[in-house]
Design an enzyme around this catalytic site. Structure first.
Site, PDB file in Angstrom:
ATOM      1  CD  GLU A  97    -129.148 -55.921-103.004  1.00 53.80           C
ATOM      2  OE1 GLU A  97    -128.755 -54.909-103.267  1.00 53.80           O
ATOM      3  OE2 GLU A  97    -128.846 -56.625-102.104  1.00 53.80           O
ATOM      4  CD1 TRP A 126    -133.994 -50.324 -81.216  1.00 52.52           C
ATOM      5  CD2 TRP A 126    -134.375 -49.989 -83.584  1.00 52.52           C
ATOM      6  NE1 TRP A 126    -134.350 -51.636 -81.864  1.00 52.52           N
ATOM      7  CE2 TRP A 126    -134.541 -51.651 -83.187  1.00 52.52           C
ATOM      8  CE3 TRP A 126    -134.680 -49.828 -85.038  1.00 52.52           C
ATOM      9  CZ2 TRP A 126    -135.000 -52.327 -84.171  1.00 52.52           C
ATOM     10  CZ3 TRP A 126    -135.155 -50.921 -85.833  1.00 52.52           C
ATOM     11  CH2 TRP A 126    -135.146 -52.081 -85.479  1.00 52.52           C
ATOM     12  CB  THR A 163    -124.332 -57.298-102.946  1.00 48.28           C
ATOM     13  OG1 THR A 163    -123.957 -58.610-102.452  1.00 48.28           O
ATOM     14  CG2 THR A 163    -125.701 -57.333-103.580  1.00 48.28           C
ATOM     15  CE  LYS A 166    -131.807 -54.029 -82.770  1.00 46.07           C
ATOM     16  NZ  LYS A 166    -131.014 -54.676 -83.880  1.00 46.07           N
TER      17      LYS A 166
HETATM   18  P1  AMP Z   1    -124.451 -51.159-102.453  1.00 50.12           P
HETATM   19  O1  AMP Z   1    -125.287 -51.908-102.931  1.00 50.12           O
HETATM   20  O2  AMP Z   1    -123.129 -51.345-102.535  1.00 50.12           O
HETATM   21  O3  AMP Z   1    -124.512 -49.534-103.183  1.00 50.12           O
HETATM   22  O4  AMP Z   1    -125.022 -50.545-101.021  1.00 50.12           O
HETATM   23  C1  AMP Z   1    -126.267 -50.281-100.834  1.00 50.12           C
HETATM   24  C2  AMP Z   1    -126.279 -49.789 -99.331  1.00 50.12           C
HETATM   25  O5  AMP Z   1    -125.713 -48.454 -98.962  1.00 50.12           O
HETATM   26  C3  AMP Z   1    -127.848 -49.276 -98.909  1.00 50.12           C
HETATM   27  O6  AMP Z   1    -128.394 -50.100 -98.677  1.00 50.12           O
HETATM   28  C4  AMP Z   1    -127.457 -48.336 -97.630  1.00 50.12           C
HETATM   29  O7  AMP Z   1    -127.459 -48.965 -96.441  1.00 50.12           O
HETATM   30  C5  AMP Z   1    -126.196 -47.587 -98.327  1.00 50.12           C
HETATM   31  N1  AMP Z   1    -126.404 -46.185 -98.710  1.00 50.12           N
HETATM   32  C6  AMP Z   1    -126.573 -45.958 -99.926  1.00 50.12           C
HETATM   33  N2  AMP Z   1    -126.889 -44.612-100.163  1.00 50.12           N
HETATM   34  C7  AMP Z   1    -127.088 -44.111 -98.797  1.00 50.12           C
HETATM   35  C8  AMP Z   1    -127.181 -42.923 -98.403  1.00 50.12           C
HETATM   36  N3  AMP Z   1    -127.593 -41.727 -99.058  1.00 50.12           N
HETATM   37  N4  AMP Z   1    -127.476 -42.841 -97.053  1.00 50.12           N
HETATM   38  C9  AMP Z   1    -127.193 -43.727 -96.023  1.00 50.12           C
HETATM   39  N5  AMP Z   1    -126.830 -45.000 -96.727  1.00 50.12           N
HETATM   40  C10 AMP Z   1    -126.708 -45.200 -98.093  1.00 50.12           C
END
Ligand code: AMP
Length: 562
Positions: A352, A464, A207, A459
């Site tokens: 994940e 929110w 991650t 917040k």
């Molecule tokens: P990663 O593991 O680096 O792919 O990051 C995942 C995170 O990216 C998710 O938990 C979201 O917070 C954010 N994310 C991915 N796609 C979107 C989307 N279409 N809109 C908003 N947030 C997103």
């Protein structure tokens, strides 16, 4: 070849084995994808932009048949290097045909492809490689200098393979520096992909780790194939053999969202863009190769759209793009569709989740809605792809109503969702669900909308405020290139929203005009209290807004009435 036997009898208590075994237990293996493509779409092309020697951009083209042969040679080479099942093999590479061969050669022979994100800080790269105990490292020429610096601290690496030919081999102070093309040239392509348990690990991704150290997610052959079936299906990527797919999303970012697996399954031509992701390079490649579908994060599309607008260009074949990784601003969806006739499929996922969780396509009943109403639906992150379940829960773990209004912690479960992080004892699951760390709503049709990362929610006085909603509105203002909204400490309300904006070059706009732009679009109390201008916003290694850094930068910012 040994016969494969299903191991998990515990799910069928009391059922006699002879009754159970009505169907073949062929394991779901990654090698079957490339074998399928080579047999049935043998002539279909894989085109790559490569950057070798003097920074000159070259296009390489071959077929699935060639790729399968070379992946087999690679598997033989790995065997001769002493690589065995379960070994982690790292890559630091752009989207290209050699990287594609590594995906198949490594996982196909039973080892684990560990794609490392070169945009991480060097210390994080070293941490990840050491934590994974990678044994060999495959690098594009671009990253040789980086590895030369890091090499003394990389404890488990036995050799570094430069993904190039003999003529372009660099001089570098790296022990056991090997040449990819030499390795392959020494091997035969006579290799039968082995059969083994489908739960064998196949891939490893870390991650981004905006807080703390990155965590490893280990994919299996089974999880990858299940994800492939679901992600290529009609209301998702909707792939077929007539599509020409250009994954802009890097192969080092959650397997380019699974496209290197989906395309061979569907028989699509693949176009790998290499390192040049600027508007001009992408546009040229889209047109040259007749790309019909692409996938990438909003920041990359911003660059392409601006380039096209400045040069008054249109696409001739490009029809659909999957946008995810961060919220796709409605203004971008509108521009793609109105100005360029490209349909945006908004998608959400995470490392994940292999990574796809949900994708957004309209239903028949939506087609008679006004453009504005359709846009409001398309701005959502979509419905779960089949096989994955989504739920929103309150702090006590109770499900919340699916009314499009109630928002809570977004939870996911399914065959391609993480259960344990690599080398971590404690499972992150809560009652069998994976807490995504996102906050979302789900409507009566199942469309999910992310309102925030849980740590980015603002917040204000016990209520929110969604930072994404405020950012989307700002992005629709013609003077705004990029916008971020963060919570800033306030003596009465705890936190109030601050809008931070990068202006488009050459435009003049002041804070008041931007703040007035919110009037009538949201409740008055949600309107940001102030707007600040910056030259650029901080991003993570995967192109997301780095709000921890932004909050740090604006930590002593004084709001007007605070
Ligand atoms: P990663 O593991 O680096 O792919 O990051 C995942 C995170 O990216 C998710 O938990 C979201 O917070 C954010 N994310 C991915 N796609 C979107 C989307 N279409 N809109 C908003 N947030 C997103």
């Amino acid at each position: 070849m040994s016969a494969y036997k299903s191991s998990d009898a515990s799910l069928n208590p009391g059922i006699d084995a002879s009754t159970r075994a009505g169907m073949m237990q062929r394991p779901l293996l990654i090698s079957s994808l490339i074998e399928h493509a080579a047999k049935n779409f043998g002539d279909t092309e894989i085109v790559s932009r490569i950057v070798e020697g003097n920074g000159i951009s070259v296009t390489h083209r071959y077929t699935y048949r060639d790729a399968n042969r070379r992946a087999k040679k690679l598997a033989n080479a790995l065997k001769h290097l002493g690589v065995t099942k379960g070994d982690r093999i790292a890559t630091l590479a752009w989207n290209g045909y050699r990287h594609f061969e590594i995906y198949y050669g490594v996982s196909g022979m039973g080892a684990i492809t560990h794609t490392v994100n070169p945009r991480l800080f060097p210390e994080q790269i070293a941490y990840i490689i050491n934590h994974a105990e990678d044994t060999f490292l495959f690098v594009d020429l671009t990253f040789v200098p980086l590895i030369e610096t890091l090499m003394p601290g990389l404890e488990s690496i036995k050799g570094v393979v430069v993904m190039t030919d003999r003529a372009h081999m660099p001089f570098a102070k790296i022990p056991n520096l090997l040449c990819y093309e030499d390795l392959l040239a020494a091997e035969v392509d006579d290799f039968e992909w082995p059969l083994f348990d489908e739960s064998t690990p196949s891939g490893l991704c870390y991650t981004s780790g905006t807080t703390g150290n990155p965590k490893g997610v280990v994919y299996t052959h089974r999880s990858t194939i299940c994800h492939t079936y679901a992600a290529m299906s009609p209301d998702a990527f909707c792939l077929d053999s007539r599509q020409v797919v250009l994954p802009v999303v890097p192969m080092f970012h959650v397997n380019a969202w699974g496209t290197p697996f989906m395309c061979p399954a569907a028989g699509c031509k693949i176009v790998f863009p290499g390192a040049a992701l600027d508007g001009a390079s992408l546009y040229q490649l889209f047109e040259q190769e007749g790309v019909t579908l692409s996938a990438g994060v909003p920041t990359v599309w911003l660059g392409l759209l601006n380039y096209m607008k400045t040069h008054h260009l249109k696409f001739s074949t490009f029809k659909e793009t999957v946008v995810g990784g961060s919220a796709c601003p409605p203004a971008m969806i509108e521009s793609f569709e109105r100005d360029f006739d490209v349909t945006v499929i908004h998608a959400w996922g995470m490392t994940e989740l292999s990574p796809l969780g949900s994708m957004n396509r309209l239903r028949t009943k939506h087609l008679q809605l006004s453009i504005g109403e359709q846009l409001a639906i398309k701005a959502k992150q979509g419905t779960p792809i089949f096989g994955l379940e989504l739920e929103i829960m309150n702090a006590d773990g109770k499900p919340l109503p699916h009314d499009g209004l109630a928002f809570g912690d977004l939870m996911a479960r399914g065959p391609w969702v993480v259960e344990h992080y690599f080398k971590e004892e404690m499972s992150p699951l809560r009652d069998g669900w994976f807490p995504t760390g996102d906050v979302a709503t789900i409507d009566a049709d199942g469309y999910m909308q992310i309102t925030d990362r849980s740590k980015d929610v603002i917040k204000s006085g016990g209520e929110w405020i969604s930072s994404i909603e405020l950012e989307n509105i700002a992005m629709a203002h013609p003077a705004v290139l990029e916008a971020a909204v963060i919570g800033v400490a306030h003596p009465k309300w705890d936190e109030r929203p601050l809008l931070v904006v990068v202006k488009k070059p050459g435009v003049t706009v002041d804070a008041e005009e931007l703040l007035n732009f919110y009037d009538g679009k949201i409740a008055k109390w949600m309107r940001p209290d102030a707007a600040a201008f910056v030259l650029q916003l901080p991003h993570t290694a995967t192109g997301k807004l780095l709000k921890t850094k932004l909050r740090e930068d604006f930590k002593s910012y004084k709001l007007p009435d605070a």
